[in-house]
Design a protein around this motif. Structure first.
Motif, PDB file in Angstrom:
ATOM      1  N   ASP A  51       0.797  -1.306   0.008  1.00 17.51           N
ATOM      2  CA  ASP A  51      -0.167  -0.022  -0.097  1.00 17.51           C
ATOM      3  C   ASP A  51       0.866   1.136  -0.044  1.00 17.51           C
ATOM      4  O   ASP A  51       1.731   1.514   1.050  1.00 17.51           O
ATOM      5  CB  ASP A  51      -0.848  -0.169   1.396  1.00 17.51           C
ATOM      6  CG  ASP A  51      -1.991  -0.926   0.794  1.00 17.51           C
ATOM      7  OD1 ASP A  51      -2.235  -1.561   0.345  1.00 17.51           O
ATOM      8  OD2 ASP A  51      -2.992  -0.916   2.152  1.00 17.51           O
ATOM      9  N   VAL A  52       0.668   2.297  -1.038  1.00 19.28           N
ATOM     10  CA  VAL A  52       1.419   3.488  -1.062  1.00 19.28           C
ATOM     11  C   VAL A  52       0.912   4.277   0.115  1.00 19.28           C
ATOM     12  O   VAL A  52       1.854   5.317   0.463  1.00 19.28           O
ATOM     13  CB  VAL A  52       1.069   3.976  -2.412  1.00 19.28           C
ATOM     14  CG1 VAL A  52       1.776   5.445  -2.574  1.00 19.28           C
ATOM     15  CG2 VAL A  52       1.589   3.072  -3.708  1.00 19.28           C
ATOM     16  N   ALA A  53      -0.126   4.096   0.704  1.00 22.76           N
ATOM     17  CA  ALA A  53      -0.530   5.100   2.252  1.00 22.76           C
ATOM     18  C   ALA A  53       0.476   4.597   3.163  1.00 22.76           C
ATOM     19  O   ALA A  53       0.619   5.438   3.975  1.00 22.76           O
ATOM     20  CB  ALA A  53      -1.987   4.526   2.508  1.00 22.76           C
ATOM     21  N   ASP A  54       1.308   3.567   3.169  1.00 24.11           N
ATOM     22  CA  ASP A  54       2.369   3.388   4.025  1.00 24.11           C
ATOM     23  C   ASP A  54       3.445   4.458   4.026  1.00 24.11           C
ATOM     24  O   ASP A  54       3.897   4.737   4.995  1.00 24.11           O
ATOM     25  CB  ASP A  54       3.171   1.866   4.084  1.00 24.11           C
ATOM     26  CG  ASP A  54       1.885   0.878   4.166  1.00 24.11           C
ATOM     27  OD1 ASP A  54       1.003   0.977   4.706  1.00 24.11           O
ATOM     28  OD2 ASP A  54       2.144  -0.437   3.886  1.00 24.11           O
ATOM     29  N   LEU A  55       3.467   5.318   3.042  1.00 20.53           N
ATOM     30  CA  LEU A  55       4.267   6.242   2.829  1.00 20.53           C
ATOM     31  C   LEU A  55       3.800   7.660   3.009  1.00 20.53           C
ATOM     32  O   LEU A  55       4.577   8.528   3.194  1.00 20.53           O
ATOM     33  CB  LEU A  55       4.984   6.181   1.501  1.00 20.53           C
ATOM     34  CG  LEU A  55       5.396   5.011   0.981  1.00 20.53           C
ATOM     35  CD1 LEU A  55       6.008   5.086  -0.696  1.00 20.53           C
ATOM     36  CD2 LEU A  55       6.835   4.423   1.709  1.00 20.53           C
ATOM     37  N   TYR A  56       2.726   7.780   3.361  1.00 20.90           N
ATOM     38  CA  TYR A  56       2.088   8.929   3.824  1.00 20.90           C
ATOM     39  C   TYR A  56       2.647   9.939   4.792  1.00 20.90           C
ATOM     40  O   TYR A  56       2.996   9.380   5.681  1.00 20.90           O
ATOM     41  CB  TYR A  56       0.515   8.805   4.104  1.00 20.90           C
ATOM     42  CG  TYR A  56      -0.375  10.196   4.483  1.00 20.90           C
ATOM     43  CD1 TYR A  56      -0.631  10.958   3.273  1.00 20.90           C
ATOM     44  CD2 TYR A  56      -0.552  10.586   5.730  1.00 20.90           C
ATOM     45  CE1 TYR A  56      -1.199  12.298   3.608  1.00 20.90           C
ATOM     46  CE2 TYR A  56      -1.319  11.745   5.824  1.00 20.90           C
ATOM     47  CZ  TYR A  56      -1.827  12.574   4.781  1.00 20.90           C
ATOM     48  OH  TYR A  56      -2.137  13.742   5.055  1.00 20.90           O
ATOM     49  N   ASP A  57       3.093  11.108   4.219  1.00 22.81           N
ATOM     50  CA  ASP A  57       3.768  12.052   5.002  1.00 22.81           C
ATOM     51  C   ASP A  57       4.998  11.505   5.397  1.00 22.81           C
ATOM     52  O   ASP A  57       5.502  11.785   6.747  1.00 22.81           O
ATOM     53  CB  ASP A  57       2.855  12.618   6.389  1.00 22.81           C
ATOM     54  CG  ASP A  57       3.117  13.771   6.937  1.00 22.81           C
ATOM     55  OD1 ASP A  57       4.231  14.704   6.177  1.00 22.81           O
ATOM     56  OD2 ASP A  57       2.828  14.146   8.112  1.00 22.81           O
ATOM     57  N   ARG A  58       5.962  10.884   4.746  1.00 19.69           N
ATOM     58  CA  ARG A  58       7.157  10.043   5.350  1.00 19.69           C
ATOM     59  C   ARG A  58       8.249  10.510   4.207  1.00 19.69           C
ATOM     60  O   ARG A  58       7.746  10.721   3.201  1.00 19.69           O
ATOM     61  CB  ARG A  58       7.016   8.672   5.189  1.00 19.69           C
ATOM     62  CG  ARG A  58       6.110   8.300   6.472  1.00 19.69           C
ATOM     63  CD  ARG A  58       5.809   6.646   6.726  1.00 19.69           C
ATOM     64  NE  ARG A  58       6.978   6.244   7.345  1.00 19.69           N
ATOM     65  CZ  ARG A  58       7.451   5.068   7.733  1.00 19.69           C
ATOM     66  NH1 ARG A  58       6.683   4.017   6.999  1.00 19.69           N
ATOM     67  NH2 ARG A  58       8.355   4.678   8.498  1.00 19.69           N
ATOM     68  N   LEU A  59       9.499  10.619   4.649  1.00 22.10           N
ATOM     69  CA  LEU A  59      10.625  10.833   3.850  1.00 22.10           C
ATOM     70  C   LEU A  59      11.492   9.731   4.008  1.00 22.10           C
ATOM     71  O   LEU A  59      12.151   9.838   5.256  1.00 22.10           O
ATOM     72  CB  LEU A  59      11.020  12.167   4.050  1.00 22.10           C
ATOM     73  CG  LEU A  59      12.392  12.581   3.071  1.00 22.10           C
ATOM     74  CD1 LEU A  59      12.283  12.476   1.800  1.00 22.10           C
ATOM     75  CD2 LEU A  59      12.748  13.821   3.626  1.00 22.10           C
ATOM     76  N   LEU A  60      11.857   8.887   3.383  1.00 24.84           N
ATOM     77  CA  LEU A  60      12.679   7.600   3.737  1.00 24.84           C
ATOM     78  C   LEU A  60      13.797   7.460   2.746  1.00 24.84           C
ATOM     79  O   LEU A  60      13.455   7.954   1.529  1.00 24.84           O
ATOM     80  CB  LEU A  60      11.851   6.413   3.812  1.00 24.84           C
ATOM     81  CG  LEU A  60      10.883   6.482   4.697  1.00 24.84           C
ATOM     82  CD1 LEU A  60       9.855   5.277   4.630  1.00 24.84           C
ATOM     83  CD2 LEU A  60      11.438   6.282   6.300  1.00 24.84           C
ATOM     84  N   PRO A  61      14.911   6.976   3.152  1.00 24.50           N
ATOM     85  CA  PRO A  61      15.978   6.470   2.005  1.00 24.50           C
ATOM     86  C   PRO A  61      15.455   5.543   1.343  1.00 24.50           C
ATOM     87  O   PRO A  61      14.750   4.415   1.616  1.00 24.50           O
ATOM     88  CB  PRO A  61      17.156   5.968   2.882  1.00 24.50           C
ATOM     89  CG  PRO A  61      16.869   6.692   4.232  1.00 24.50           C
ATOM     90  CD  PRO A  61      15.411   6.718   4.548  1.00 24.50           C
ATOM     91  N   ALA A  62      15.710   5.486  -0.149  1.00 22.93           N
ATOM     92  CA  ALA A  62      15.248   4.536  -1.025  1.00 22.93           C
ATOM     93  C   ALA A  62      15.405   3.125  -0.839  1.00 22.93           C
ATOM     94  O   ALA A  62      14.687   1.970  -0.919  1.00 22.93           O
ATOM     95  CB  ALA A  62      15.717   4.861  -2.547  1.00 22.93           C
TER      96      ALA A  62
END
Length: 266
Positions: free
Chosen positions: A102-113
């Motif tokens: 789910d792409v929603a897991d990334l909501y409002d997050r900034l993470l190393p690839a």
């Protein structure tokens, strides 16, 4: 191949001290709409802001490739000295084929690839961020990273992308339930699918596109009937539009129009 136009109405302000370009990848890349490159050489720190869209970005900055999930607020960066950044803007639903959850897991997050996609991003970031790297070299390196990660196509992702495109293109779509009717599914089903593929709900998507329509009107240089535009874009009245526009962009629409007029945004 022509450089893609991107979405200049999403860039807040004039972006005068910086060089912004949208680039086409050296070859088609699954899920990617366009690449974007920013170069700057500023004597004083300069803050540039962008209104987030329902898109995931992968950007080479701060020595890494960083995955930007959809964020709810105005996105800004303070640029200092000389430097550059390269990023990939994914079509709505396009990042799902790389993420595979789910792409929603990334909501409002900034993470190393590497943390998100399982492939070390640092060698690619080093190549992209080396001083003086040509645009073509940077684009090839970012493309190579995504090819190493690999992409799993999903037919439903393409269908959801078409629904998002309808919300973007049709200013008459001002409610999430209307978008669900267009998609031929229940609102609950559309909410689930948007969480899986887009990362935010349909209500967020519709409201954001209508606010971007208001930003485009502000940039046009034309006299704008803000009360009439508010009703057209689905806001209860002008005060509602002003409140939401100010929350997202940082200034009321009429004030913003006076600040930028028909200035180019990069």
């Amino acid at each position: 191949m022509h450089d893609p136009e991107g979405y200049p109405q999403a860039i807040v302000g004039r972006a005068e001290p910086i060089d912004v370009r949208r680039l086409a990848p050296p070859s088609p890349v699954d899920g990617v709409d366009y690449l974007w490159r920013v170069r700057w050489d500023v004597a004083e720190p300069y803050e540039q802001a962008v209104v987030p869209q329902p898109r995931v970005h992968l950007a080479a900055e701060q020595g890494r490739l960083l995955v930007h999930g959809v964020i709810p607020r105005l996105f800004s960066r303070t640029l200092v000295g000389t430097g550059h950044v390269l990023g990939a803007s994914f079509v709505p639903g396009g990042f799902h084929g790389y993420l595979r959850r789910d792409v929603a897991d990334l909501y409002d997050r900034l993470l190393p690839a590497a943390e998100v996609l399982g492939v070390d991003d640092r060698p690619y970031a080093d190549e992209i961020l080396a001083p003086g790297t040509p645009d073509e070299t940077m684009a090839a390196a970012l493309t190579a990273y995504l090819q190493e990660v690999g992409y799993d196509p999903d037919p439903r992702a393409e269908e959801v992308r078409a629904v998002v495109a309808h919300a973007e293109e049709e200013r008459s779509v001002t409610r999430a339930d209307a978008l669900a009717s267009y998609a031929g599914v229940s609102l609950r089903t559309l909410q689930r699918e948007f969480a899986t593929y887009v990362g935010v709900g349909p209500k967020w998507v519709v409201q954001r596109f209508r606010l971007l329509d208001a930003a485009a009107a502000a940039r046009s240089g034309d006299d704008v009937d803000w009360a009439g535009l508010a009703v057209e874009l689905g806001f209860s009245d002008q005060a509602h539009l002003v409140r939401r526009f100010t929350e997202v962009v940082g200034t009321p629409p009429a004030t913003y129009a006076r600040q930028v007029g028909d200035a180019p945004a990069g």
